[in-house]
Design a protein around this motif. Structure first.
Motif, mmCIF file in Angstrom:
data_model
loop_
_atom_site.group_PDB
_atom_site.id
_atom_site.type_symbol
_atom_site.label_atom_id
_atom_site.label_comp_id
_atom_site.label_asym_id
_atom_site.label_seq_id
_atom_site.Cartn_x
_atom_site.Cartn_y
_atom_site.Cartn_z
ATOM 1 N N PRO A 157 2.779 0.028 0.600
ATOM 2 C CA PRO A 157 1.543 -0.618 1.382
ATOM 3 C C PRO A 157 1.326 -1.993 1.177
ATOM 4 C CG PRO A 157 0.744 1.400 0.251
ATOM 5 C CD PRO A 157 2.072 1.072 -0.201
ATOM 6 N N ILE A 158 1.820 -2.648 -0.135
ATOM 7 C CA ILE A 158 1.692 -3.968 -0.450
ATOM 8 C C ILE A 158 2.966 -4.903 0.388
ATOM 9 C CG2 ILE A 158 2.066 -5.906 -2.342
ATOM 10 C CD1 ILE A 158 0.743 -3.888 -4.185
ATOM 11 N N VAL A 184 -5.711 5.484 -3.070
ATOM 12 C CA VAL A 184 -6.683 5.358 -1.887
ATOM 13 C C VAL A 184 -6.433 4.112 -1.031
ATOM 14 C CG1 VAL A 184 -9.036 5.234 -1.419
ATOM 15 C CG2 VAL A 184 -8.554 6.897 -3.004
ATOM 16 N N ILE A 185 -6.388 2.901 -1.743
ATOM 17 C CA ILE A 185 -6.135 2.010 -0.861
ATOM 18 C C ILE A 185 -4.801 1.785 -0.118
ATOM 19 C CG2 ILE A 185 -5.277 0.435 -2.717
ATOM 20 C CD1 ILE A 185 -7.847 -0.846 -0.163
ATOM 21 N N GLY A 186 -3.716 2.280 -0.905
ATOM 22 C CA GLY A 186 -2.565 2.425 -0.326
ATOM 23 C C GLY A 186 -2.309 3.154 0.886
ATOM 24 N N TYR A 189 -4.904 4.096 2.567
ATOM 25 C CA TYR A 189 -5.618 3.522 3.834
ATOM 26 C C TYR A 189 -5.082 2.416 4.614
ATOM 27 C CZ TYR A 189 -9.359 1.153 6.264
ATOM 28 O OH TYR A 189 -10.238 0.567 7.202
ATOM 29 N N ALA A 190 -4.380 1.484 3.935
ATOM 30 C CA ALA A 190 -3.941 0.048 4.358
ATOM 31 C C ALA A 190 -2.564 0.362 5.538
ATOM 32 C CB ALA A 190 -3.252 -0.648 3.172
ATOM 33 N N ILE A 246 -4.851 -9.452 -2.986
ATOM 34 C CA ILE A 246 -3.545 -8.736 -2.445
ATOM 35 C C ILE A 246 -3.658 -8.335 -0.923
ATOM 36 C CG2 ILE A 246 -1.607 -7.307 -2.683
ATOM 37 C CD1 ILE A 246 -1.916 -7.258 -5.510
ATOM 38 N N PHE A 247 -4.774 -7.383 -0.986
ATOM 39 C CA PHE A 247 -4.858 -6.917 0.313
ATOM 40 C C PHE A 247 -5.668 -7.654 1.503
ATOM 41 C CE2 PHE A 247 -3.571 -3.363 -1.992
ATOM 42 C CZ PHE A 247 -2.741 -2.677 -1.102
ATOM 43 N N TYR A 252 -14.896 0.197 -0.155
ATOM 44 C CA TYR A 252 -13.793 0.539 -1.217
ATOM 45 C C TYR A 252 -14.335 -0.187 -2.515
ATOM 46 C CZ TYR A 252 -9.562 0.562 -3.717
ATOM 47 O OH TYR A 252 -8.359 0.809 -4.557
ATOM 48 N N LEU A 306 -2.257 -10.293 2.316
ATOM 49 C CA LEU A 306 -1.860 -9.455 3.238
ATOM 50 C C LEU A 306 -2.459 -9.227 4.659
ATOM 51 C CD1 LEU A 306 -0.755 -6.580 0.865
ATOM 52 C CD2 LEU A 306 0.610 -8.581 1.546
ATOM 53 N N LEU A 338 -5.419 2.826 -6.516
ATOM 54 C CA LEU A 338 -4.516 2.372 -5.936
ATOM 55 C C LEU A 338 -3.956 3.400 -4.654
ATOM 56 C CD1 LEU A 338 -2.448 0.508 -8.540
ATOM 57 C CD2 LEU A 338 -3.844 -0.222 -6.964
ATOM 58 N N VAL A 348 -6.186 8.819 4.221
ATOM 59 C CA VAL A 348 -6.718 9.033 2.929
ATOM 60 C C VAL A 348 -6.892 10.358 2.687
ATOM 61 C CG1 VAL A 348 -8.408 8.330 1.171
ATOM 62 C CG2 VAL A 348 -7.729 6.614 2.932
ATOM 63 N N TYR A 388 -15.117 10.455 -4.259
ATOM 64 C CA TYR A 388 -14.625 8.987 -4.278
ATOM 65 C C TYR A 388 -14.535 8.593 -2.985
ATOM 66 C CZ TYR A 388 -11.455 5.080 -5.349
ATOM 67 O OH TYR A 388 -10.853 3.921 -5.114
ATOM 68 N N VAL A 389 -13.524 9.514 -2.314
ATOM 69 C CA VAL A 389 -13.001 9.027 -0.962
ATOM 70 C C VAL A 389 -14.130 9.311 0.094
ATOM 71 C CG1 VAL A 389 -11.597 9.752 0.820
ATOM 72 C CG2 VAL A 389 -10.670 9.626 -1.438
ATOM 73 N N VAL A 428 -4.885 -7.255 5.245
ATOM 74 C CA VAL A 428 -4.935 -5.687 5.670
ATOM 75 C C VAL A 428 -6.276 -5.461 5.457
ATOM 76 C CG1 VAL A 428 -4.328 -3.474 4.897
ATOM 77 C CG2 VAL A 428 -2.624 -5.279 4.800
ATOM 78 N N LEU A 429 -6.903 -4.807 6.323
ATOM 79 C CA LEU A 429 -8.262 -4.318 6.159
ATOM 80 C C LEU A 429 -8.705 -3.512 4.976
ATOM 81 C CD1 LEU A 429 -9.476 -3.712 9.874
ATOM 82 C CD2 LEU A 429 -9.503 -5.618 8.358
#
Lengths: 146, 500, 317
Positions: free
Chosen positions: B48-49, B400-402, B404-405, A130-131, A93, A135, B398, B413, A84-85, A137-138
């Motif tokens: 991250p949020i 993963v995105i967390g 990364y951000a 959200i991101f 994403y 926010l 979550l 990651v 996945y990563v 954020v990228l």
């Protein structure tokens, strides 16, 4: 707790510590290597103690039975996560997460496909909102689409 | 201090702060109520949020998640005899008995009241203790920080793992991880293996998300059930205790709140330990110790007030000295740092507006938790029923995105992923991630403190340590904690083991 | 023959296209502004402030992206590999950048030539300070004592290769004083250690000591610059007090990958210059303790080269 595993862990730790001790020789200036060395030696003493305790216990009680919970599932899930990563880096994403979410839910036995699609859409929407919107954020977009 | 409080109250009551707290409490209760999802994991995932948020609102959201999750854990402990978080293991003893007697609603009601009171008392303690301690923090120089870090590590090493040796191995592993990167004192490159991204060390928040969140998810996959079996129906049950009951409980709740706050202040000792300490103490002083474990409301109240009292207590050493009072507080440190807030005196002078607003906000959070908890009590059982095979992939996404951000970095990651696997393997073998993460945070403090002490004392380190009163006290504390652990392990090899 | 003509044609077409693009006027889309330190830190706060003002003059969005790590080198290595099209620029922090690429043990394949310097935004001169109740009333007393009792006084830096560290070395070299140098992770730590009396002498920067000086916690003895600063009224420069011209400080400016056109650099420098002249920006930056100093073109290039010289001489590289 599994005594035999403890013996293996102790051996692995000892081996890694010896390798890392070797690496400290390349650290310049050498003064910066002392602290890691002290830690590594402490770690080796602890590993030896762990191994000795485990060995003593196996002697006393004989080899205990293996624990029954040896499900391959966590390892498979981890492999999915790694794929996945890698996919996130490639296609971004949102696409990667959609594939991953759907795939893992199906793998873990979910069959309500409509509901699953809703969840996938929900996550993408939430992360996007959200991101990216709130926010600033990228979010990784993947090298293919850069 | 007083001049700050009014401004802090205004800032904590801003709409954005209130929204953040309400969201945090609700999210926290849900996370806590879901078996397997812990407070630590929830906070790690939500950091991250907060990244782009106002510092006060962001930090309040995180502390609200912390408190909410610690309470939320009691819901599943009461309803299905599965502690939602390890901090609620003691709650399950009497809580589930009450459910069997058809008093699940009352158990949840008492739990939320005890949790809120515990939280409020600990925030009061935070407000009273932290400012003077922060002024005292100037007396902490390099030797004191070194010894403080060692003290924290001996405690965490001894209480979280299944054996002292494994706990210490985890701690030393964390210390080693902390040496990765450019050494501040010499500029030397250590264990970077030519990777630029490693030069500033292992990224803290991604590593914590891996250790606490991903590894926990991997553990969860071992026992995938579609959904949890028969949930009790709370439709008609009484939730609020009578005034009579409440009055008789008050003593127990207050006593256990104070105990919980104290456990919270101890470096690394969190809600799990506090709830057992509270439960056992309440049982010890009770006139009817035999009733504990039979669905006795005092058991629920004791455990729940003690574990929520940790939330404020754990912030005391975190805000003043940078030493996390619990594993969750260790993660909260990451949330402070991304806002550019460094623990210490600055938080109570330069950034006093933010700090006091957060502390006052934590007070309000506990009141919000009381309201939200009581209103939602009837629907609490539905949370515990969310299927795990939906949660697992969602949490991974979550994670993963967390990770990364935090720094727009895919490398982070991968760090998260690797530490998730390491954390999982360690858990399987009776190690625990908490000492590793705490050591990762305390490691630089320990090494810098030791080496700076060596430079300042020109090598004569022993007289330097022993000539300083605070150092001397810390040395005594360290020896006491090691000796008491060894004695305890000899006497009670099968003592109740704390899972997280 | 045809191939050659074809190539020529391509070049002409390409040039025309480039001119056409230029006629439209750079910038035509959002510019990514890399900050090599974490969000919320000093560099980040200053960068976001100036970027939000400069956007007005550029007519395009400036998207601030944090790329922290390795003391900035994670971001800088990425920046120099970007296309010099003017749409990716970043902040460079001096002397951190200079020290890092010159350090032979780091083995970095990077030099000043890999960057197109655009303009300098913040220059925070170094200071020498002591705790308010220290026995040293002025800089001369301190230096005399440190000369007579080598390595007895402890002095702080914010890490090997930091401007504080370079300042100590320059002062020692110029005066014959000798300090016992203790490295810390950052200013919060050095200040706490000084105020707690764990170390004797604080080497820091003007913007950092402004508030503790006003609070009466610190006594700043000298500024390491060619003139006094408004932030610390009445504090002499080291040159005024002792005749030793030590100018040391930390600077933050903008740069892009090597090969950016002069036109682009000028457009950016002009926009940021205007932003820096806005009273509101000046006031906000003073509030957070970041002194401004605009440098561009040859002046900036010369400053960066001089820093290289200073580091090389001090470190013997």
């Amino acid at each position: 707790m599994n005594r035999r595993n403890d013996l293996i862990i102790a051996a692995v730790i000892l081996l890694v510590c010896i390798l890392l001790l070797g690496v400290t020789r390349n650290i310049t200036p050498a003064g910066a290597a002392n602290y890691p060395r002290i830690l590594l030696i402490t770690m080796m003493v602890l590993a030896a103690a762990l191994g000795a305790a485990a060995y003593r216990d196996t002697k006393r009680t004989g080899s205990p039975p293996e624990p029954s919970s040896r499900s391959p599932r966590p390892y498979l899930l981890f492999a999915f996560c790694a794929a996945y990563v890698a996919l996130v880096g490639l296609v971004g994403y949102f696409i990667a997460s959609s594939v991953f979410l759907f795939g893992v839910m199906a793998y873990l036995g979910r069959r309500k496909y409509g509901q699953m699609l809703l969840i996938v859409a929900g996550l993408n929407l939430a992360v996007w909102y959200i991101f990216m919107i709130r926010l600033n954020v990228l979010v990784p977009m993947g090298i293919l689409f850069e | 201090m007083n001049e700050y409080l009014l401004a802090a109250l205004q800032r904590a009551l801003l709409p954005q702060s209130l929204v953040a707290m309400t969201f945090g409490v609700t999210a926290g209760i849900i996370i806590g109520a879901l078996p397997g999802l812990t407070a630590t994991m929830g906070v790690a995932l939500l950091i991250p949020i907060t990244f782009g948020m106002d510092p006060v609102a962001g930090l309040l959201m995180l502390t609200a998640v912390y408190g909410g999750a610690i309470y939320g854990g009691s819901i599943s402990a009461i309803l299905i005899h599965t502690p939602g978080t390890p901090a609620s293991a003691a709650t399950a003893l009497d809580g589930y008995e009450m459910t069997k007697q058809g008093k699940a609603g009352l158990a949840i009601g008492i739990s939320v009241i005890a949790s809120s009171i515990g939280g409020i008392i600990s925030v009061l303690a935070l407000l009273l203790l932290a400012p003077p301690l922060s002024r005292l923090s100037l007396r902490f120089g390099p030797p004191e920080y070194f010894l403080l870090a060692v003290f924290g590590l001996t405690i965490i090493g001894s209480i979280t793992a299944k054996s002292l040796i494994k706990g210490l191995i985890g701690a030393v592993f964390g210390l080693l991880l902390a040496t990765v990167g450019i050494d501040v004192l010499t500029g030397a490159f250590r264990y970077t293996f030519g990777i630029t991204a490693l030069e500033s060390g292992v990224s803290l928040v991604p590593a914590m998300i891996g250790f606490f969140s991903l590894s926990q998810v991997l553990m969860l996959t071992e026992e995938t059930k579609e959904s949890i079996v028969s949930l009790p129906d709370l439709g008609k049950e009484r939730i609020l205790p009578t005034l009579e009951e409440l009055r008789s409980l008050l003593g127990t709740i207050l006593y256990c709140s104070v105990l919980g706050t104290f456990v919270g202040i101890l470096p690394g000792a969190g809600g799990d330990i506090a709830s057992w300490v509270g439960y056992n103490e309440a049982k010890r002083i009770s006139k009817h110790p035999e009733k504990f474990g039979t669905g006795y409301i005092y058991g629920v109240a004791a455990a729940e007030s003690a574990n929520n009292a940790v939330t404020g207590g754990a912030m005391v050493p975190l805000l003043t000295l940078g030493i996390p009072g619990s594993a969750t507080a260790a993660v909260l440190l990451g949330g402070l740092l991304i806002q550019g807030l460094v623990p210490g005196r600055d938080l109570f002078t330069k950034y006093a507006d933010v700090t006091y607003a957060v502390i006052v906000g934590m007070f309000i959070t506990n009141i919000l938790m009381l309201i939200i908890g009581l209103v939602s009590a009837r629907y609490a059982m539905y949370i515990a029923g969310i299927p795990i095979n939906i949660l697992i992939p969602l949490i991974v996404a979550l994670c993963v995105i967390g990770s990364y951000a935090i720094n727009n970095s895919m490398f982070d990651v991968w760090i998260m992923l690797v530490f998730g696997l390491i954390g999982f393997l360690m858990r399987k073998q009776g190690f625990h991630p908490a000492p590793v993460v705490l050591a990762l945070i305390l490691g630089p403090m320990a090494e810098m403190g030791l080496r700076q002490s060596l430079v300042i004392s020109k090598g004569a380190i022993l007289p330097y340590f022993l000539g300083r009163p605070i150092s001397l006290i810390l040395v005594v504390l360290i020896i006491a904690s090691i000796v008491s652990t060894i004695i305890l392990e000899r006497r009670h090899p099968e003592r109740i083991l704390v899972e997280e | 023959m045809f191939k050659k003509k074809g190539a020529l044609l391509l070049i002409i077409v390409g040039l025309l296209a480039a001119f056409a693009a230029m006629a439209q006027g750079y910038p035509t889309r959002a510019i990514t502004l890399m900050v090599m330190y974490p969000a919320g830190g000093g560099t980040d706060v200053g960068a976001r402030m100036v970027a939000s003002t400069a956007e007005k003059y550029l007519g395009q969005t400036l998207t601030v992206v944090n790329k922290a790590g390795a003391g900035g080198f994670v971001g800088w290595e990425e920046l120099i590999r970007k296309k010099p099209d003017g749409y990716t620029i970043g902040f460079i922090n001096i002397p951190g950048l200079t020290y890092g690429y010159l350090d032979p043990s780091a083995g970095r394949k990077m030099s000043l030539g890999d960057f197109t310097p655009i303009m300098n935004h913040v220059y925070d001169p170094g200071v020498i300070a002591v705790r308010a109740d220290s026995r040293f009333q002025n800089i001369q007393e301190l230096l005399d004592y440190a000369r007579a009792n080598p390595e007895e006084l402890t002095a702080t830096t914010t890490g090997v290769g930091s401007d504080d560290h370079l300042a100590i070395m320059q002062v020692e070299r110029g005066t014959g004083a000798k300090f016992n140098v203790v490295h810390f992770r950052g200013f919060a730590d050095t200040l706490a250690a000084t105020l707690g009396g764990h170390v004797d002498v604080l080497f820091a920067n003007v913007g950092e000591v402004k508030v503790p000086q006003q609070n009466g916690e610190l006594r700043t003895l000298a500024v390491l610059d060619d003139k006094q600063t408004d932030f610390l009224p009445g504090v002499p420069t080291l040159e005024e007090a002792t005749g030793l011209p030590v100018y040391s400080g930390s600077a933050r400016g903008l740069a892009g990958p090597a090969g950016m056109s002069k036109e682009m650099v000028d457009v950016l420098a002009e926009a940021f210059k205007k932003a820096m002249e806005e009273p509101e920006h000046i006031e906000k930056m003073a509030e957070i303790g970041l002194p401004l100093r605009f440098m561009a073109g040859e002046e900036y290039q010369a400053y960066l080269e001089r820093q290289e010289q200073v580091v090389k001489e001090l470190m013997g590289w």
